[in-house]
Design a protein around this motif. Structure first.
Motif, PDB file in Angstrom:
ATOM      1  N   LYS A  60      20.953  27.416  23.752  1.00  0.00           N
ATOM      2  CA  LYS A  60      22.076  28.164  23.183  1.00  0.00           C
ATOM      3  C   LYS A  60      22.087  28.011  21.665  1.00  0.00           C
ATOM      4  O   LYS A  60      22.722  28.771  20.955  1.00  0.00           O
ATOM      5  N   ASP A  61      21.406  26.958  21.179  1.00  0.00           N
ATOM      6  CA  ASP A  61      21.182  26.812  19.734  1.00  0.00           C
ATOM      7  C   ASP A  61      19.734  26.358  19.510  1.00  0.00           C
ATOM      8  O   ASP A  61      19.438  25.513  18.701  1.00  0.00           O
ATOM      9  N   PHE A  62      18.849  26.934  20.303  1.00  0.00           N
ATOM     10  CA  PHE A  62      17.408  26.724  20.170  1.00  0.00           C
ATOM     11  C   PHE A  62      17.019  25.259  19.968  1.00  0.00           C
ATOM     12  O   PHE A  62      16.381  24.892  18.998  1.00  0.00           O
ATOM     13  N   MET A 100      17.412  13.795  15.836  1.00  0.00           N
ATOM     14  CA  MET A 100      18.405  13.266  16.761  1.00  0.00           C
ATOM     15  C   MET A 100      19.689  14.082  16.644  1.00  0.00           C
ATOM     16  O   MET A 100      20.338  14.080  15.594  1.00  0.00           O
ATOM     17  N   VAL A 101      20.024  14.759  17.717  1.00  0.00           N
ATOM     18  CA  VAL A 101      21.210  15.615  17.713  1.00  0.00           C
ATOM     19  C   VAL A 101      22.304  14.854  18.453  1.00  0.00           C
ATOM     20  O   VAL A 101      22.439  14.958  19.671  1.00  0.00           O
ATOM     21  N   MET A 102      23.064  14.037  17.722  1.00  0.00           N
ATOM     22  CA  MET A 102      23.986  13.106  18.360  1.00  0.00           C
ATOM     23  C   MET A 102      25.451  13.425  18.066  1.00  0.00           C
ATOM     24  O   MET A 102      26.331  12.676  18.469  1.00  0.00           O
ATOM     25  N   LEU A 158      32.086  21.640  17.031  1.00  0.00           N
ATOM     26  CA  LEU A 158      31.968  22.115  15.641  1.00  0.00           C
ATOM     27  C   LEU A 158      31.001  23.289  15.540  1.00  0.00           C
ATOM     28  O   LEU A 158      31.029  24.036  14.576  1.00  0.00           O
ATOM     29  N   PHE A 159      30.134  23.445  16.549  1.00  0.00           N
ATOM     30  CA  PHE A 159      29.180  24.563  16.521  1.00  0.00           C
ATOM     31  C   PHE A 159      29.547  25.535  17.640  1.00  0.00           C
ATOM     32  O   PHE A 159      30.698  25.927  17.738  1.00  0.00           O
ATOM     33  N   THR A 160      28.607  25.917  18.512  1.00  0.00           N
ATOM     34  CA  THR A 160      28.960  26.915  19.535  1.00  0.00           C
ATOM     35  C   THR A 160      29.746  26.246  20.675  1.00  0.00           C
ATOM     36  O   THR A 160      29.671  25.014  20.845  1.00  0.00           O
ATOM     37  N   ALA A 162      28.878  26.066  23.527  1.00  0.00           N
ATOM     38  CA  ALA A 162      27.887  25.415  24.391  1.00  0.00           C
ATOM     39  C   ALA A 162      27.450  24.060  23.833  1.00  0.00           C
ATOM     40  O   ALA A 162      26.546  23.430  24.379  1.00  0.00           O
ATOM     41  N   GLN A 163      28.095  23.616  22.731  1.00  0.00           N
ATOM     42  CA  GLN A 163      27.730  22.340  22.102  1.00  0.00           C
ATOM     43  C   GLN A 163      28.973  21.456  21.900  1.00  0.00           C
ATOM     44  O   GLN A 163      29.410  21.241  20.756  1.00  0.00           O
ATOM     45  N   PRO A 164      29.552  20.930  22.991  1.00  0.00           N
ATOM     46  CA  PRO A 164      30.741  20.082  22.833  1.00  0.00           C
ATOM     47  C   PRO A 164      30.433  18.806  22.047  1.00  0.00           C
ATOM     48  O   PRO A 164      29.398  18.186  22.256  1.00  0.00           O
ATOM     49  N   PHE A 192      13.848   8.831  12.216  1.00  0.00           N
ATOM     50  CA  PHE A 192      14.698   9.898  12.723  1.00  0.00           C
ATOM     51  C   PHE A 192      15.259  10.749  11.597  1.00  0.00           C
ATOM     52  O   PHE A 192      15.504  10.264  10.502  1.00  0.00           O
ATOM     53  N   ARG A 193      15.490  12.002  11.924  1.00  0.00           N
ATOM     54  CA  ARG A 193      16.309  12.881  11.092  1.00  0.00           C
ATOM     55  C   ARG A 193      17.601  13.058  11.891  1.00  0.00           C
ATOM     56  O   ARG A 193      17.567  13.426  13.076  1.00  0.00           O
ATOM     57  N   LEU A 194      18.727  12.740  11.298  1.00  0.00           N
ATOM     58  CA  LEU A 194      19.996  12.777  12.027  1.00  0.00           C
ATOM     59  C   LEU A 194      20.714  14.095  11.763  1.00  0.00           C
ATOM     60  O   LEU A 194      21.134  14.371  10.644  1.00  0.00           O
ATOM     61  N   ASP A 195      20.828  14.863  12.803  1.00  0.00           N
ATOM     62  CA  ASP A 195      21.493  16.160  12.719  1.00  0.00           C
ATOM     63  C   ASP A 195      22.998  15.956  12.460  1.00  0.00           C
ATOM     64  O   ASP A 195      23.641  15.161  13.169  1.00  0.00           O
ATOM     65  N   VAL A 196      23.531  16.674  11.463  1.00  0.00           N
ATOM     66  CA  VAL A 196      24.969  16.607  11.100  1.00  0.00           C
ATOM     67  C   VAL A 196      25.632  15.251  11.375  1.00  0.00           C
ATOM     68  O   VAL A 196      26.708  15.179  11.970  1.00  0.00           O
ATOM     69  N   PHE A 197      24.994  14.186  10.872  1.00  0.00           N
ATOM     70  CA  PHE A 197      25.503  12.842  11.184  1.00  0.00           C
ATOM     71  C   PHE A 197      26.899  12.619  10.621  1.00  0.00           C
ATOM     72  O   PHE A 197      27.691  11.871  11.194  1.00  0.00           O
ATOM     73  N   GLY A 253      19.437  11.485   6.882  1.00  0.00           N
ATOM     74  CA  GLY A 253      20.552  12.200   7.482  1.00  0.00           C
ATOM     75  C   GLY A 253      20.672  13.615   6.943  1.00  0.00           C
ATOM     76  O   GLY A 253      20.450  13.867   5.757  1.00  0.00           O
ATOM     77  N   GLU A 254      21.022  14.516   7.837  1.00  0.00           N
ATOM     78  CA  GLU A 254      21.381  15.865   7.378  1.00  0.00           C
ATOM     79  C   GLU A 254      22.864  15.815   7.015  1.00  0.00           C
ATOM     80  O   GLU A 254      23.727  15.795   7.887  1.00  0.00           O
ATOM     81  N   THR A 255      23.145  15.774   5.720  1.00  0.00           N
ATOM     82  CA  THR A 255      24.531  15.689   5.277  1.00  0.00           C
ATOM     83  C   THR A 255      25.120  17.091   5.349  1.00  0.00           C
ATOM     84  O   THR A 255      24.663  17.987   4.644  1.00  0.00           O
ATOM     85  N   GLY A 385      21.422  35.299  10.363  1.00  0.00           N
ATOM     86  CA  GLY A 385      20.991  34.178  11.191  1.00  0.00           C
ATOM     87  C   GLY A 385      19.718  33.539  10.674  1.00  0.00           C
ATOM     88  O   GLY A 385      19.222  33.890   9.602  1.00  0.00           O
ATOM     89  N   ARG A 386      19.165  32.628  11.485  1.00  0.00           N
ATOM     90  CA  ARG A 386      18.076  31.782  11.011  1.00  0.00           C
ATOM     91  C   ARG A 386      16.748  32.060  11.699  1.00  0.00           C
ATOM     92  O   ARG A 386      15.791  31.329  11.508  1.00  0.00           O
ATOM     93  N   ASP A 387      16.679  33.137  12.498  1.00  0.00           N
ATOM     94  CA  ASP A 387      15.404  33.430  13.168  1.00  0.00           C
ATOM     95  C   ASP A 387      14.295  33.705  12.159  1.00  0.00           C
ATOM     96  O   ASP A 387      13.135  33.377  12.395  1.00  0.00           O
TER      97      ASP A 387
HETATM   98  C1  GLC Z   1      22.136  21.260  12.133  1.00  0.00           C
HETATM   99  C2  GLC Z   1      20.796  21.887  12.443  1.00  0.00           C
HETATM  100  C3  GLC Z   1      21.027  23.301  12.891  1.00  0.00           C
HETATM  101  C4  GLC Z   1      21.892  23.281  14.123  1.00  0.00           C
HETATM  102  C5  GLC Z   1      23.191  22.534  13.878  1.00  0.00           C
HETATM  103  C6  GLC Z   1      23.880  22.215  15.157  1.00  0.00           C
HETATM  104  O1  GLC Z   1      22.727  21.840  11.043  1.00  0.00           O
HETATM  105  O2  GLC Z   1      19.950  21.786  11.335  1.00  0.00           O
HETATM  106  O3  GLC Z   1      19.823  23.965  13.146  1.00  0.00           O
HETATM  107  O4  GLC Z   1      22.185  24.593  14.526  1.00  0.00           O
HETATM  108  O5  GLC Z   1      22.954  21.290  13.257  1.00  0.00           O
HETATM  109  O6  GLC Z   1      23.163  21.256  15.878  1.00  0.00           O
END
Ligand code: GLC
Length: 519
Positions: A60-62, A100-102, A158-160, A162-164, A192-197, A253-255, A385-387
């Motif tokens: 749902k968010d690739f 890491m999408v945490m 915070l996102f879709t 489908a991403q609680p 690790f790269r921390l997604d939206v930590f 970290g992805e700030t 979008g980001r495609d």
């Molecule tokens: C980050 C990712 C992005 C993703 C979002 C939600 O910003 O880089 O691709 O859609 O987090 O996980």
């Protein structure tokens, strides 16, 4: 690089696995495909690979909606493939970093399935539930709250929808999440790269965010309660202690909504090694891509990172942004991409190279019906979008650019018969060979890796600076303009490094780059 500081001087290459190389003909890139290309990555001279998510996902968010953090989605391979990838990468001296999408999981994750099964579920509190929404807006549009009819409450995302978002305040969640890090550390990953930590913690009372001027709902509020909460610091201390219990591990970290002060506050010997500041990525989107603006950004980050003793990162492209070559180049001319790559590889900080950046890959031209990315579907045509920046890697001029035997998940850029790795390999003047040369110079000249940044005055249209250690000085001049300009080297005797063999002249041709070392 053996030193525990490898991440300062090394180059990190980001792979978006589904678009890198398809080994089994299903139109999606995979882990065995990455293994096939390790020698190519080695030949580039990069030090570490950051892999965007390859975990099981309903897409749902690739991939950024993860339904099992400790497994490989069968479309991308198996855990055995992953172990082989780590072993093969390490054999070549390449390190592996995972994304890491945490902050959130997929709504299909067993934790969420259990949490939403009833209000009394033992995992109910693993997510954030309320009877009434507050005013928070989701980053991809709409409210951050979605009503769950079965249990009659709203959950936060915070996102879709489908991403609680998980509830990091719950000690069991914290434990389970840290166990995920341990799982991968034990499998030998190097970091690790921390997604939206910085969004892990929300204010416990969930107060309304105050308003501010902006275009979309999300931009129209100040995000002071939905991110950057003080509880993040002790968690970073704990995470760092975990990383430091293994040798030479790294976390970046992805700030989210980065400001320089915010970024440096999250980094340090007991916090993250680094966090993205995205200093230059808005050039040519919202700001001019010109030396004056870039120098201003460099000086601001130098000042703040230096004072905080934090090592910067440099990013021009990633899977969320229009590619640098699409932002800066006119048509097929790669001159501005060369300037961008030189900047990326000669500034003080860890360079992050996005797959295809080395061949000047351009964004895919997509029609509305081809858009897959949720925010693109929602905001087209204001935001597409980001495609575009996630297209298949272009390996050669065979059908599907040598990426796959099948129709890829996103179409191949129509320029692939000319713009591909094989064609550029055999052309000494190609962007690929230029990138290799720059990387080789960076490896050869310590001043380019660890030297201080010293700005020089330069004519309009030119960015000139030194990178200087006690023992070595390298001069860099970038003529962004399409005119020839005078740009004399500072006093002293200089040996030109780039273009190779050129004599250090007092003039720079249109869009020319000059690197020289003081002898
Ligand atoms: C980050 C990712 C992005 C993703 C979002 C939600 O910003 O880089 O691709 O859609 O987090 O996980």
């Amino acid at each position: 690089m053996e030193s525990s500081q490898w991440w300062r001087e090394g180059i990190i290459y980001q792979i978006y696995p589904r678009s890198f190389k398809d080994s089994n003909g299903d139109g999606l890139g995979d882990l065995p495909g990455i293994i096939e290309k390790l020698d190519y990555l080695l030949s580039l001279g990069v030090d570490a690979l950051w892999l965007s998510p390859f975990y099981p996902t309903p897409d749902k968010d690739f991939g950024y909606d993860v339904s099992d953090h400790c497994a490989v989605d069968p479309r991308f391979g198996t855990l055995a493939d992953f172990d082989r990838l780590v072993a093969e990468a390490h054999r070549r001296g390449l390190r592996i970093l995972l994304d890491m999408v945490m902050n959130h999981t997929s709504d299909q994750h067993p934790w969420f399935q259990e949490a939403r099964s009833s209000r009394t579920s033992p995992k109910r509190d693993w997510y954030i539930w309320r009877d009434r929404p507050n005013n928070w807006q989701a980053a991809f549009g709409g409210r951050t709250w979605t009503y769950d009819p079965q249990t009659g409450q709203y959950y936060l995302h915070l996102f879709t929808p489908a991403q609680p978002d998980v509830n990091w305040r719950n000690p069991a969640v914290r434990q389970a999440q840290l166990d995920v890090f341990r799982f991968w550390l034990e499998r030998g990953v190097d970091g690790f790269r921390l997604d939206v930590f910085n969004a892990y913690f929300k204010h416990p009372d969930l107060p309304d965010n105050p308003p501010q001027f902006g275009l979309r709902g999300f931009d129209r509020q100040r995000h002071i309660y939905d991110m950057d909460q003080p509880e993040m610091m002790p968690l970073l201390n704990e995470l760092r202690a975990l990383l430091d219990s293994y040798p030479e591990r790294y976390a970046v970290g992805e700030t989210y909504l980065a400001t320089l002060d915010k970024v440096v506050s999250y980094c340090g010997p007991d916090k993250l090694h680094a966090a993205f500041s995205f200093d230059f990525t808005s050039a040519a989107l919202f700001y001019p891509w010109n030396p004056a603006w870039i120098l201003k950004k460099i000086l601001a980050r130098e000042r703040i990172f230096e004072a905080a003793g934090v090592w910067p990162t440099t990013v021009l492209s990633n899977h969320d942004l229009p590619r640098a070559a699409s932002r800066y180049c006119r048509g097929e001319d790669d001159s501005q991409a060369r300037i961008a790559l030189t900047l990326l590889l000669t500034l003080r900080g860890t360079p992050f190279l996005y797959y295809g950046e080395e061949i000047g890959l351009r964004d895919l031209p997509l029609k509305r019906h081809e858009i897959l990315d949720p925010p693109g579907q929602k905001y087209w045509p204001i935001y597409k979008g980001r495609d575009g920046c996630r297209g298949p890697m272009q390996w050669d001029d065979s059908p599907q650019a040598g990426f796959s035997q099948a129709q890829p998940w996103l179409k191949v850029h129509p320029d692939y018969p000319r713009r591909n790795v094989a064609a550029q390999e055999s052309d000494p003047a190609s962007l690929l060979n230029f990138t290799r040369r720059l990387i080789a110079l960076r490896r050869e000249y310590p001043a380019l890796r660890r030297g201080a940044f010293v700005p020089l005055s330069a004519p309009a249209g030119v960015l000139a600076y030194l990178r200087r250690t006690e023992a070595q000085t390298v001069f860099v001049a970038l003529n962004f303009s399409r005119r020839e300009v005078r740009a004399p080297l500072p006093e002293g005797e200089w040996q030109t490094l780039l273009p190779e063999g050129a004599s250090p002249a007092g003039a720079l041709g249109p869009q020319q780059i000059l690197l020289a070392c003081k002898v």
